[in-house]
Design a protein around this motif. Sequence first.
Motif, PDB file in Angstrom:
ATOM      1  N   HIS A  45      24.430  97.908  41.504  1.00  0.00           N
ATOM      2  CA  HIS A  45      23.957  96.643  42.069  1.00  0.00           C
ATOM      3  C   HIS A  45      24.280  95.479  41.134  1.00  0.00           C
ATOM      4  O   HIS A  45      24.740  94.414  41.575  1.00  0.00           O
ATOM      5  N   ARG A  46      24.037  95.655  39.825  1.00  0.00           N
ATOM      6  CA  ARG A  46      24.336  94.582  38.868  1.00  0.00           C
ATOM      7  C   ARG A  46      25.826  94.248  38.870  1.00  0.00           C
ATOM      8  O   ARG A  46      26.208  93.066  38.847  1.00  0.00           O
ATOM      9  N   TYR A  47      26.650  95.264  38.891  1.00  0.00           N
ATOM     10  CA  TYR A  47      28.104  95.058  38.904  1.00  0.00           C
ATOM     11  C   TYR A  47      28.520  94.283  40.153  1.00  0.00           C
ATOM     12  O   TYR A  47      29.299  93.314  40.069  1.00  0.00           O
ATOM     13  N   ALA A  48      27.992  94.670  41.301  1.00  0.00           N
ATOM     14  CA  ALA A  48      28.327  93.982  42.548  1.00  0.00           C
ATOM     15  C   ALA A  48      27.828  92.545  42.540  1.00  0.00           C
ATOM     16  O   ALA A  48      28.520  91.629  43.005  1.00  0.00           O
ATOM     17  N   ALA A  49      26.634  92.328  42.003  1.00  0.00           N
ATOM     18  CA  ALA A  49      26.065  90.977  41.974  1.00  0.00           C
ATOM     19  C   ALA A  49      26.887  90.056  41.089  1.00  0.00           C
ATOM     20  O   ALA A  49      27.090  88.877  41.409  1.00  0.00           O
ATOM     21  N   ALA A  57      25.264  91.807  47.057  1.00  0.00           N
ATOM     22  CA  ALA A  57      25.165  92.987  46.207  1.00  0.00           C
ATOM     23  C   ALA A  57      24.390  94.125  46.851  1.00  0.00           C
ATOM     24  O   ALA A  57      24.754  95.295  46.705  1.00  0.00           O
ATOM     25  N   GLU A  58      23.314  93.815  47.542  1.00  0.00           N
ATOM     26  CA  GLU A  58      22.483  94.866  48.127  1.00  0.00           C
ATOM     27  C   GLU A  58      23.270  95.676  49.147  1.00  0.00           C
ATOM     28  O   GLU A  58      23.248  96.921  49.133  1.00  0.00           O
ATOM     29  N   ASP A  59      23.973  94.980  50.037  1.00  0.00           N
ATOM     30  CA  ASP A  59      24.748  95.687  51.065  1.00  0.00           C
ATOM     31  C   ASP A  59      25.879  96.493  50.434  1.00  0.00           C
ATOM     32  O   ASP A  59      26.152  97.624  50.862  1.00  0.00           O
ATOM     33  N   LEU A  60      26.538  95.917  49.419  1.00  0.00           N
ATOM     34  CA  LEU A  60      27.653  96.622  48.811  1.00  0.00           C
ATOM     35  C   LEU A  60      27.170  97.847  48.048  1.00  0.00           C
ATOM     36  O   LEU A  60      27.804  98.905  48.079  1.00  0.00           O
ATOM     37  N   MET A  61      26.034  97.732  47.383  1.00  0.00           N
ATOM     38  CA  MET A  61      25.472  98.885  46.683  1.00  0.00           C
ATOM     39  C   MET A  61      25.135 100.002  47.674  1.00  0.00           C
ATOM     40  O   MET A  61      25.441 101.170  47.448  1.00  0.00           O
ATOM     41  N   ALA A  62      24.502  99.634  48.782  1.00  0.00           N
ATOM     42  CA  ALA A  62      24.152 100.629  49.798  1.00  0.00           C
ATOM     43  C   ALA A  62      25.400 101.285  50.369  1.00  0.00           C
ATOM     44  O   ALA A  62      25.441 102.511  50.557  1.00  0.00           O
ATOM     45  N   GLU A  63      26.424 100.486  50.629  1.00  0.00           N
ATOM     46  CA  GLU A  63      27.659 101.043  51.184  1.00  0.00           C
ATOM     47  C   GLU A  63      28.348 101.960  50.184  1.00  0.00           C
ATOM     48  O   GLU A  63      28.954 102.973  50.564  1.00  0.00           O
ATOM     49  N   THR A  64      28.257 101.618  48.896  1.00  0.00           N
ATOM     50  CA  THR A  64      28.835 102.473  47.852  1.00  0.00           C
ATOM     51  C   THR A  64      28.231 103.871  47.896  1.00  0.00           C
ATOM     52  O   THR A  64      28.948 104.881  47.889  1.00  0.00           O
ATOM     53  N   PHE A  65      26.899 103.953  47.976  1.00  0.00           N
ATOM     54  CA  PHE A  65      26.256 105.266  47.959  1.00  0.00           C
ATOM     55  C   PHE A  65      26.396 105.995  49.302  1.00  0.00           C
ATOM     56  O   PHE A  65      26.459 107.228  49.331  1.00  0.00           O
ATOM     57  N   THR A  66      26.459 105.239  50.384  1.00  0.00           N
ATOM     58  CA  THR A  66      26.722 105.874  51.670  1.00  0.00           C
ATOM     59  C   THR A  66      28.110 106.507  51.674  1.00  0.00           C
ATOM     60  O   THR A  66      28.295 107.645  52.125  1.00  0.00           O
ATOM     61  N   THR A  67      29.099 105.766  51.149  1.00  0.00           N
ATOM     62  CA  THR A  67      30.460 106.298  51.046  1.00  0.00           C
ATOM     63  C   THR A  67      30.506 107.501  50.125  1.00  0.00           C
ATOM     64  O   THR A  67      31.149 108.523  50.433  1.00  0.00           O
ATOM     65  N   ALA A  68      29.817 107.401  48.981  1.00  0.00           N
ATOM     66  CA  ALA A  68      29.789 108.516  48.034  1.00  0.00           C
ATOM     67  C   ALA A  68      29.168 109.753  48.676  1.00  0.00           C
ATOM     68  O   ALA A  68      29.652 110.878  48.489  1.00  0.00           O
ATOM     69  N   PHE A  69      28.099 109.562  49.428  1.00  0.00           N
ATOM     70  CA  PHE A  69      27.453 110.695  50.098  1.00  0.00           C
ATOM     71  C   PHE A  69      28.414 111.369  51.067  1.00  0.00           C
ATOM     72  O   PHE A  69      28.509 112.601  51.117  1.00  0.00           O
ATOM     73  N   ARG A  70      29.132 110.589  51.817  1.00  0.00           N
ATOM     74  CA  ARG A  70      30.082 111.151  52.779  1.00  0.00           C
ATOM     75  C   ARG A  70      31.215 111.892  52.085  1.00  0.00           C
ATOM     76  O   ARG A  70      31.752 112.876  52.620  1.00  0.00           O
ATOM     77  N   GLN A  71      31.592 111.414  50.897  1.00  0.00           N
ATOM     78  CA  GLN A  71      32.735 111.987  50.194  1.00  0.00           C
ATOM     79  C   GLN A  71      32.327 113.004  49.131  1.00  0.00           C
ATOM     80  O   GLN A  71      33.173 113.454  48.350  1.00  0.00           O
ATOM     81  N   ARG A  72      31.062 113.388  49.078  1.00  0.00           N
ATOM     82  CA  ARG A  72      30.568 114.211  47.974  1.00  0.00           C
ATOM     83  C   ARG A  72      31.244 115.575  47.894  1.00  0.00           C
ATOM     84  O   ARG A  72      31.356 116.144  46.803  1.00  0.00           O
ATOM     85  N   PHE A  73      31.722 116.099  49.014  1.00  0.00           N
ATOM     86  CA  PHE A  73      32.377 117.410  48.996  1.00  0.00           C
ATOM     87  C   PHE A  73      33.737 117.348  48.296  1.00  0.00           C
ATOM     88  O   PHE A  73      34.274 118.386  47.902  1.00  0.00           O
ATOM     89  N   ARG A  74      34.274 116.150  48.141  1.00  0.00           N
ATOM     90  CA  ARG A  74      35.568 115.984  47.487  1.00  0.00           C
ATOM     91  C   ARG A  74      35.445 115.721  45.995  1.00  0.00           C
ATOM     92  O   ARG A  74      36.453 115.628  45.287  1.00  0.00           O
TER      93      ARG A  74
END
Length: 210
Positions: A45-49, A57-74
Amino acid sequence: MTVEPGIGVGQDSDASTSDASVIERSWEKPDAFAMLFDRHADSVHRYAARRLGTEAAEDLMAETFTTAFRQRFRYNTELADARPWLFGIATNLIGRHRRAEARRLKAIGRLPSATRADGCEDPVADRVAARVSAEAVRGELALAMARLPARHRDVLLLVAWADLGYEEVARALEVPVGTVRSRLHRARRKLRDALGGSDPTALREESDGE
Protein backbone atom coordinates in the motif's frame (compact mmCIF):
# COMPACT_ATOMS: atom_id res chain seq x y z
CA MET A 1 -11.18 -3.41 0.44
CA THR A 2 -12.39 -6.10 -1.93
CA VAL A 3 -10.36 -9.28 -2.27
CA GLU A 4 -10.83 -12.62 -3.95
CA PRO A 5 -13.46 -14.86 -2.32
CA GLY A 6 -11.72 -17.37 -0.10
CA ILE A 7 -9.13 -14.93 1.26
CA GLY A 8 -9.59 -14.36 4.96
CA VAL A 9 -7.81 -11.69 6.96
CA GLY A 10 -6.11 -11.98 10.31
CA GLN A 11 -5.92 -15.77 10.53
CA ASP A 12 -2.86 -17.87 11.40
CA SER A 13 -0.11 -15.33 12.10
CA ASP A 14 2.88 -17.64 12.69
CA ALA A 15 5.75 -15.32 11.75
CA SER A 16 8.21 -18.23 11.59
CA THR A 17 6.50 -19.63 8.49
CA SER A 18 8.07 -18.55 5.20
CA ASP A 19 6.02 -16.81 2.54
CA ALA A 20 6.62 -19.76 0.23
CA SER A 21 5.21 -22.24 2.74
CA VAL A 22 2.18 -20.01 3.28
CA ILE A 23 1.52 -19.92 -0.45
CA GLU A 24 1.98 -23.67 -0.77
CA ARG A 25 -0.41 -24.28 2.10
CA SER A 26 -2.96 -21.99 0.47
CA TRP A 27 -3.15 -24.37 -2.49
CA GLU A 28 -5.21 -26.68 -0.30
CA LYS A 29 -6.40 -24.16 2.30
CA PRO A 30 -7.17 -20.85 0.54
CA ASP A 31 -7.72 -19.06 3.87
CA ALA A 32 -4.03 -19.52 4.64
CA PHE A 33 -3.26 -16.84 2.05
CA ALA A 34 -4.46 -14.29 4.60
CA MET A 35 -1.10 -14.51 6.34
CA LEU A 36 0.65 -13.20 3.23
CA PHE A 37 -1.79 -10.30 3.14
CA ASP A 38 -1.20 -9.55 6.83
CA ARG A 39 2.56 -9.51 6.32
CA HIS A 40 2.86 -7.43 3.20
CA ALA A 41 -0.31 -5.41 2.55
CA ASP A 42 0.97 -2.32 4.36
CA SER A 43 4.24 -2.17 2.44
CA VAL A 44 2.50 -2.72 -0.90
CA HIS A 45 0.00 0.00 0.00
CA ARG A 46 2.80 2.45 0.88
CA TYR A 47 4.58 1.72 -2.40
CA ALA A 48 1.39 2.27 -4.40
CA ALA A 49 0.56 5.47 -2.52
CA ARG A 50 3.98 6.95 -3.19
CA ARG A 51 3.67 6.23 -6.88
CA LEU A 52 0.01 6.99 -7.56
CA GLY A 53 -1.33 8.79 -4.48
CA THR A 54 -3.37 7.63 -1.53
CA GLU A 55 -6.70 7.56 -3.39
CA ALA A 56 -5.52 4.94 -5.86
CA ALA A 57 -3.40 2.96 -3.41
CA GLU A 58 -6.17 1.02 -1.70
CA ASP A 59 -7.61 -0.35 -4.94
CA LEU A 60 -4.19 -1.16 -6.34
CA MET A 61 -3.14 -2.95 -3.17
CA ALA A 62 -6.34 -5.02 -3.22
CA GLU A 63 -5.87 -5.85 -6.89
CA THR A 64 -2.26 -6.89 -6.22
CA PHE A 65 -3.32 -9.49 -3.65
CA THR A 66 -6.30 -10.63 -5.68
CA THR A 67 -3.96 -11.22 -8.64
CA ALA A 68 -1.43 -12.95 -6.39
CA PHE A 69 -4.14 -15.23 -5.01
CA ARG A 70 -5.22 -16.23 -8.49
CA GLN A 71 -1.63 -16.88 -9.54
CA ARG A 72 -0.50 -18.62 -6.34
CA PHE A 73 -0.26 -22.05 -8.00
CA ARG A 74 2.44 -20.65 -10.30
CA TYR A 75 4.63 -19.37 -7.48
CA ASN A 76 8.11 -20.90 -7.22
CA THR A 77 8.11 -22.19 -3.66
CA GLU A 78 11.91 -22.47 -3.68
CA LEU A 79 11.85 -18.69 -3.17
CA ALA A 80 11.06 -18.17 0.50
CA ASP A 81 10.38 -14.42 0.31
CA ALA A 82 7.35 -13.41 -1.76
CA ARG A 83 7.99 -9.65 -1.63
CA PRO A 84 9.63 -9.45 -5.07
CA TRP A 85 6.69 -11.35 -6.56
CA LEU A 86 4.14 -9.07 -4.90
CA PHE A 87 5.96 -5.87 -5.81
CA GLY A 88 6.35 -7.14 -9.35
CA ILE A 89 2.59 -7.61 -9.59
CA ALA A 90 2.02 -4.15 -8.11
CA THR A 91 4.50 -2.58 -10.54
CA ASN A 92 2.81 -4.24 -13.50
CA LEU A 93 -0.53 -2.87 -12.32
CA ILE A 94 0.98 0.58 -11.86
CA GLY A 95 2.06 0.30 -15.48
CA ARG A 96 -1.57 0.87 -16.45
CA HIS A 97 -1.36 4.30 -14.84
CA ARG A 98 1.89 5.67 -16.33
CA ARG A 99 0.33 8.93 -17.44
CA ALA A 100 -1.31 9.48 -14.06
CA GLU A 101 1.99 8.87 -12.28
CA ALA A 102 3.86 11.28 -14.55
CA ARG A 103 1.16 13.93 -14.08
CA ARG A 104 1.38 13.48 -10.29
CA LEU A 105 5.15 13.91 -10.26
CA LYS A 106 4.98 16.96 -12.51
CA ALA A 107 2.26 18.54 -10.36
CA ILE A 108 4.33 18.03 -7.22
CA GLY A 109 7.39 19.43 -8.95
CA ARG A 110 5.56 22.62 -9.86
CA LEU A 111 4.15 23.31 -6.39
CA PRO A 112 5.77 26.03 -4.30
CA SER A 113 8.14 24.51 -1.74
CA ALA A 114 5.97 25.48 1.23
CA THR A 115 2.94 23.83 -0.35
CA ARG A 116 4.91 20.65 -1.03
CA ALA A 117 6.02 20.51 2.55
CA ASP A 118 2.71 21.26 4.23
CA GLY A 119 -0.25 20.85 1.89
CA CYS A 120 0.38 17.79 -0.28
CA GLU A 121 -0.83 14.52 1.15
CA ASP A 122 1.90 11.84 1.00
CA PRO A 123 4.14 13.95 -1.29
CA VAL A 124 6.23 11.78 -3.59
CA ALA A 125 9.14 14.19 -3.64
CA ASP A 126 9.31 14.36 0.16
CA ARG A 127 9.41 10.58 0.45
CA VAL A 128 12.07 10.08 -2.22
CA ALA A 129 14.23 12.93 -0.96
CA ALA A 130 13.71 12.40 2.75
CA ARG A 131 17.36 13.11 3.46
CA VAL A 132 17.50 16.25 1.37
CA SER A 133 17.34 19.46 3.37
CA ALA A 134 16.80 21.93 0.51
CA GLU A 135 13.08 22.26 -0.34
CA ALA A 136 13.83 23.33 -3.90
CA VAL A 137 15.57 20.06 -4.70
CA ARG A 138 12.40 18.11 -3.94
CA GLY A 139 10.44 19.72 -6.73
CA GLU A 140 13.32 19.30 -9.15
CA LEU A 141 13.57 15.64 -8.17
CA ALA A 142 9.88 15.01 -8.85
CA LEU A 143 10.18 16.63 -12.28
CA ALA A 144 13.33 14.64 -13.05
CA MET A 145 11.62 11.40 -12.06
CA ALA A 146 8.66 12.23 -14.30
CA ARG A 147 11.06 12.47 -17.25
CA LEU A 148 12.60 9.04 -16.66
CA PRO A 149 11.57 6.18 -18.97
CA ALA A 150 9.03 4.03 -17.15
CA ARG A 151 11.32 0.99 -17.08
CA HIS A 152 14.07 3.02 -15.40
CA ARG A 153 11.67 4.56 -12.89
CA ASP A 154 10.35 1.11 -11.97
CA VAL A 155 13.84 -0.13 -11.09
CA LEU A 156 14.72 3.05 -9.22
CA LEU A 157 11.60 2.98 -7.06
CA LEU A 158 11.65 -0.76 -6.38
CA VAL A 159 15.10 -0.19 -4.86
CA ALA A 160 14.32 3.13 -3.17
CA TRP A 161 10.77 2.51 -1.94
CA ALA A 162 10.26 -1.25 -1.88
CA ASP A 163 13.77 -1.75 -0.45
CA LEU A 164 14.52 -4.61 -2.82
CA GLY A 165 18.03 -5.71 -3.73
CA TYR A 166 19.18 -6.10 -7.31
CA GLU A 167 18.42 -9.82 -7.46
CA GLU A 168 14.98 -9.19 -5.99
CA VAL A 169 14.22 -6.42 -8.50
CA ALA A 170 15.29 -8.76 -11.27
CA ARG A 171 12.79 -11.33 -9.97
CA ALA A 172 10.06 -8.72 -9.63
CA LEU A 173 10.45 -7.46 -13.19
CA GLU A 174 11.53 -10.77 -14.71
CA VAL A 175 14.69 -9.29 -16.25
CA PRO A 176 18.38 -10.16 -15.83
CA VAL A 177 20.29 -8.64 -12.92
CA GLY A 178 22.55 -6.92 -15.43
CA THR A 179 19.53 -5.14 -16.87
CA VAL A 180 18.55 -3.97 -13.39
CA ARG A 181 22.04 -2.57 -12.81
CA SER A 182 22.07 -0.85 -16.20
CA ARG A 183 18.63 0.75 -15.76
CA LEU A 184 19.41 1.85 -12.21
CA HIS A 185 22.72 3.37 -13.28
CA ARG A 186 21.04 5.30 -16.09
CA ALA A 187 18.22 6.48 -13.84
CA ARG A 188 20.60 7.73 -11.16
CA ARG A 189 22.81 9.41 -13.75
CA LYS A 190 19.83 11.27 -15.22
CA LEU A 191 18.73 12.39 -11.76
CA ARG A 192 22.24 13.60 -10.92
CA ASP A 193 22.40 15.49 -14.21
CA ALA A 194 19.04 17.12 -13.52
CA LEU A 195 19.97 18.00 -9.93
CA GLY A 196 23.43 19.39 -10.52
CA GLY A 197 25.33 16.31 -9.42
CA SER A 198 23.49 15.48 -6.20
CA ASP A 199 21.96 12.07 -5.48
CA PRO A 200 18.95 12.66 -3.21
CA THR A 201 17.43 9.24 -3.73
CA ALA A 202 19.92 7.80 -1.21
CA LEU A 203 19.50 4.36 -2.70
CA ARG A 204 20.64 1.32 -0.75
CA GLU A 205 23.79 -0.08 -2.25
CA GLU A 206 24.41 -3.79 -2.39
CA SER A 207 27.08 -4.88 0.07
CA ASP A 208 27.51 -8.40 -1.23
CA GLY A 209 28.92 -7.50 -4.64
CA GLU A 210 25.86 -8.60 -6.62
